[in-house]
Scaffold this active site. Sequence first.
Site, PDB file in Angstrom:
ATOM      1  N   HIS A 294       0.850  -1.196   0.000  1.00 27.65           N
ATOM      2  CA  HIS A 294       0.000   0.000   0.000  1.00 27.65           C
ATOM      3  C   HIS A 294       0.881   1.241   0.000  1.00 27.65           C
ATOM      4  CE1 HIS A 294      -4.246  -1.416   1.398  1.00 27.65           C
ATOM      5  NE2 HIS A 294      -3.709  -2.250   0.521  1.00 27.65           N
TER       6      HIS A 294
ATOM      7  N   TYR B  44      -9.076   5.722   7.790  1.00 28.54           N
ATOM      8  CA  TYR B  44      -9.194   6.050   9.216  1.00 28.54           C
ATOM      9  C   TYR B  44     -10.172   7.219   9.328  1.00 28.54           C
ATOM     10  CZ  TYR B  44      -4.777   3.504  10.072  1.00 28.54           C
ATOM     11  OH  TYR B  44      -3.789   2.563  10.166  1.00 28.54           O
TER      12      TYR B  44
ATOM     13  N   PRO C 222      -3.688   0.198  18.819  1.00 27.13           N
ATOM     14  CA  PRO C 222      -3.480  -0.285  17.449  1.00 27.13           C
ATOM     15  C   PRO C 222      -3.648   0.786  16.367  1.00 27.13           C
ATOM     16  CG  PRO C 222      -5.518  -1.160  18.350  1.00 27.13           C
ATOM     17  CD  PRO C 222      -4.812  -0.481  19.463  1.00 27.13           C
TER      18      PRO C 222
ATOM     19  N   LYS D 251       1.371  -0.321  15.076  1.00 24.88           N
ATOM     20  CA  LYS D 251       2.764  -0.426  15.504  1.00 24.88           C
ATOM     21  C   LYS D 251       3.076  -1.637  16.357  1.00 24.88           C
ATOM     22  CE  LYS D 251       4.132   3.006  13.306  1.00 24.88           C
ATOM     23  NZ  LYS D 251       4.153   2.345  12.001  1.00 24.88           N
TER      24      LYS D 251
ATOM     25  N   TYR E 271       4.381   6.357  10.017  1.00 26.25           N
ATOM     26  CA  TYR E 271       3.463   5.260   9.712  1.00 26.25           C
ATOM     27  C   TYR E 271       4.194   4.115   8.988  1.00 26.25           C
ATOM     28  CZ  TYR E 271      -0.935   2.955   8.549  1.00 26.25           C
ATOM     29  OH  TYR E 271      -1.973   2.038   8.461  1.00 26.25           O
TER      30      TYR E 271
HETATM   31  P1  FAS Z   1       2.098 -12.206  21.391  1.00 34.12           P
HETATM   32  O1  FAS Z   1       1.179 -11.874  22.531  1.00 34.12           O
HETATM   33  O2  FAS Z   1       1.594 -12.203  20.011  1.00 34.12           O
HETATM   34  O3  FAS Z   1       2.723 -13.662  21.621  1.00 34.12           O
HETATM   35  C1  FAS Z   1       3.119 -14.084  22.914  1.00 34.12           C
HETATM   36  C2  FAS Z   1       3.049 -15.595  22.950  1.00 34.12           C
HETATM   37  O4  FAS Z   1       3.525 -16.032  24.217  1.00 34.12           O
HETATM   38  C3  FAS Z   1       1.616 -16.104  22.818  1.00 34.12           C
HETATM   39  O5  FAS Z   1       1.562 -17.107  21.824  1.00 34.12           O
HETATM   40  C4  FAS Z   1       1.292 -16.677  24.207  1.00 34.12           C
HETATM   41  O6  FAS Z   1       0.473 -17.815  24.145  1.00 34.12           O
HETATM   42  C5  FAS Z   1       2.677 -17.030  24.729  1.00 34.12           C
HETATM   43  N1  FAS Z   1       2.783 -16.981  26.188  1.00 34.12           N
HETATM   44  C6  FAS Z   1       2.231 -16.078  27.030  1.00 34.12           C
HETATM   45  N2  FAS Z   1       2.563 -16.371  28.303  1.00 34.12           N
HETATM   46  C7  FAS Z   1       3.364 -17.487  28.260  1.00 34.12           C
HETATM   47  C8  FAS Z   1       4.011 -18.261  29.236  1.00 34.12           C
HETATM   48  N3  FAS Z   1       3.943 -17.948  30.527  1.00 34.12           N
HETATM   49  N4  FAS Z   1       4.724 -19.346  28.831  1.00 34.12           N
HETATM   50  C9  FAS Z   1       4.827 -19.653  27.510  1.00 34.12           C
HETATM   51  N5  FAS Z   1       4.227 -18.949  26.526  1.00 34.12           N
HETATM   52  C10 FAS Z   1       3.502 -17.872  26.912  1.00 34.12           C
HETATM   53  N6  FAS Z   1      -0.890  -4.783  16.531  1.00 34.12           N
HETATM   54  C11 FAS Z   1      -0.925  -4.113  15.376  1.00 34.12           C
HETATM   55  O7  FAS Z   1       0.129  -3.690  14.899  1.00 34.12           O
HETATM   56  N7  FAS Z   1      -2.124  -3.892  14.738  1.00 34.12           N
HETATM   57  C12 FAS Z   1      -3.315  -4.375  15.234  1.00 34.12           C
HETATM   58  O8  FAS Z   1      -4.356  -4.171  14.650  1.00 34.12           O
HETATM   59  C13 FAS Z   1      -3.306  -5.107  16.426  1.00 34.12           C
HETATM   60  N8  FAS Z   1      -4.469  -5.639  16.947  1.00 34.12           N
HETATM   61  C14 FAS Z   1      -4.426  -6.329  18.127  1.00 34.12           C
HETATM   62  C15 FAS Z   1      -5.603  -6.878  18.690  1.00 34.12           C
HETATM   63  C16 FAS Z   1      -5.556  -7.579  19.912  1.00 34.12           C
HETATM   64  C17 FAS Z   1      -6.828  -8.163  20.496  1.00 34.12           C
HETATM   65  C18 FAS Z   1      -4.321  -7.739  20.588  1.00 34.12           C
HETATM   66  C19 FAS Z   1      -4.254  -8.468  21.918  1.00 34.12           C
HETATM   67  C20 FAS Z   1      -3.157  -7.215  20.036  1.00 34.12           C
HETATM   68  C21 FAS Z   1      -3.197  -6.502  18.802  1.00 34.12           C
HETATM   69  N9  FAS Z   1      -2.044  -5.972  18.207  1.00 34.12           N
HETATM   70  C22 FAS Z   1      -2.066  -5.278  17.054  1.00 34.12           C
HETATM   71  C23 FAS Z   1      -0.777  -6.124  18.836  1.00 34.12           C
HETATM   72  C24 FAS Z   1      -0.256  -7.518  18.521  1.00 34.12           C
HETATM   73  O9  FAS Z   1      -0.252  -7.716  17.156  1.00 34.12           O
HETATM   74  C25 FAS Z   1       1.089  -7.657  19.179  1.00 34.12           C
HETATM   75  O10 FAS Z   1       1.857  -6.472  19.034  1.00 34.12           O
HETATM   76  C26 FAS Z   1       1.885  -8.832  18.688  1.00 34.12           C
HETATM   77  O11 FAS Z   1       1.097  -9.986  18.843  1.00 34.12           O
HETATM   78  C27 FAS Z   1       3.170  -8.899  19.502  1.00 34.12           C
HETATM   79  O12 FAS Z   1       3.751 -10.112  19.289  1.00 34.12           O
HETATM   80  P2  FAS Z   1       4.486 -10.877  20.489  1.00 34.12           P
HETATM   81  O13 FAS Z   1       5.378  -9.912  21.188  1.00 34.12           O
HETATM   82  O14 FAS Z   1       5.053 -12.106  19.875  1.00 34.12           O
HETATM   83  O15 FAS Z   1       3.346 -11.222  21.542  1.00 34.12           O
HETATM   84  C1  PHB Z   2      -5.891  -4.120  10.863  1.00 30.22           C
HETATM   85  O1  PHB Z   2      -6.031  -4.354   9.639  1.00 30.22           O
HETATM   86  O2  PHB Z   2      -6.176  -4.953  11.738  1.00 30.22           O
HETATM   87  C2  PHB Z   2      -5.353  -2.776  11.291  1.00 30.22           C
HETATM   88  C3  PHB Z   2      -4.789  -1.953  10.336  1.00 30.22           C
HETATM   89  C4  PHB Z   2      -4.289  -0.716  10.726  1.00 30.22           C
HETATM   90  C5  PHB Z   2      -4.378  -0.327  12.049  1.00 30.22           C
HETATM   91  C6  PHB Z   2      -4.935  -1.177  13.012  1.00 30.22           C
HETATM   92  C7  PHB Z   2      -5.426  -2.406  12.621  1.00 30.22           C
HETATM   93  O3  PHB Z   2      -3.892   0.894  12.412  1.00 30.22           O
END
Ligand code: FAS
Ligand code: PHB
Length: 389
Positions: A72, A200, A292, A296, A384
Amino acid sequence: MRTQVCIIGGGPSGLLLSQLLNLKGIETVVLERKSRDYVLGRIRAGVLERGMVGLLREAGCAERMDIEGHPHEGCNLSTQHGMFRIDFKSLVNEEVMVYGQTEVTRDLYAAQDRIGATVIHDAADVAIHDPKSDAPYVTYRKDGVEHRVDCDYIAGCDGFHGVSRQTIPTGVRQEFERVYPFGWLGILSETAPAAEELVYANHPRGFALASMRSATLSRYYVQVPLSDKVEDWTDQMFWDELRRRLPAEVAEPMQTGPSIEKSIAPLRSFVCEPMQFGRLFLVGDAAHIVPPTGAKGLNLAASDVHYLSRALIAFYGAGDRQGIETYSATALKRIWGAMRFSWWMTSVLHRFPEASEFDQKIQESELLQLEEVESARRTMALNYVGLPY
Ligand code: FAS
Ligand code: PHB
């Protein structure tokens, strides 16, 4: 068992770190609390910065992204005045990749399988021992049996609710937090995206975002009060509210359909300092959370992995300890840059319940600057697409 780097967490940061280290001959063990299906069932991020795209290619797991992902060159902001575009290509000569975190994680697991990396699922009661010593170790329980992993270093990639950050004593770690007075209600639907690029929207009724995963899979969000529960919202209520908040040229032709995933995520900004304690390093959501809005979260996990993987490769390859000793300071500099941008984008695009009329006028002026001043758009574009590593 014994390994060089024990990685806690089999999400994107843990898997990417494991992949990059193994490709350089550094042994790792990944301990993941959940099953692979559970991890792959989570719907999260959708936009990859240029830095993360580069890391995935370096890790040898970008083939599907390069085929199915969507580059994009801009995104759109919608206000009461109408919609305008932030043109990344003309402003900063960069682009982002739209490709879901779920697919990134799937590709990382497949790459780890190809190289025979050790990823242990259903690892319960993971505990970190003696991180300040020269002989740290990790214990976990699987199938009722306790196991021990002796290692040189531990990478805490276990997310916000993991065990790693809690291992740093409260007197040592400092936490910075801002909790936002609203959440995001998000749905995934098997419908054609409402627009070619992300939209947005800042609307008097609240924020909305039109995103996508592919030409047949759309991702949408609307700002909701913290008191809302996902069961309060039928699909029809969601589509009606989304239509009210998106600009008419996007809302009118928008295809609607049943949600295949629907959830409410709270919004917070959070940073833990320092990100290392002896031979324990915090990576990704274990150390920081961003709203979100600026896309980032996943991308910051990637830059942490960039810094830590290079530090460990320099240490094991040449005995160079400089990267290991400065990891926290190096990672935090970029983290705070992205933390500021995510806070700014959230502040400019959402309606705050406690905002005064003055606050509202300032927000409108900030959006007008973006619409009318190229340097304001360039600053947004630079942040961004991703600050340099
Ligand atoms: P993660 O949380 O992805 O992974 C951590 C892993 O560790 C998990 O698999 C978990 O099961 C495991 N774990 C936890 N505790 C443990 C333990 N005690 N022992 C062993 N394993 C354990 N980011 C964006 O950029 N855009 C978005 O739109 C966006 N939407 C999101 C929506 C939601 C609902 C959430 C919760 C997050 C969102 N995020 C978004 C942020 C998300 O993408 C995180 O930044 C990303 O998953 C980070 O990756 P990790 O650091 O690997 O953590
Ligand atoms: C998404 O596609 O989930 C998304 C994209 C951009 C954002 C947040 C979420 O800033």
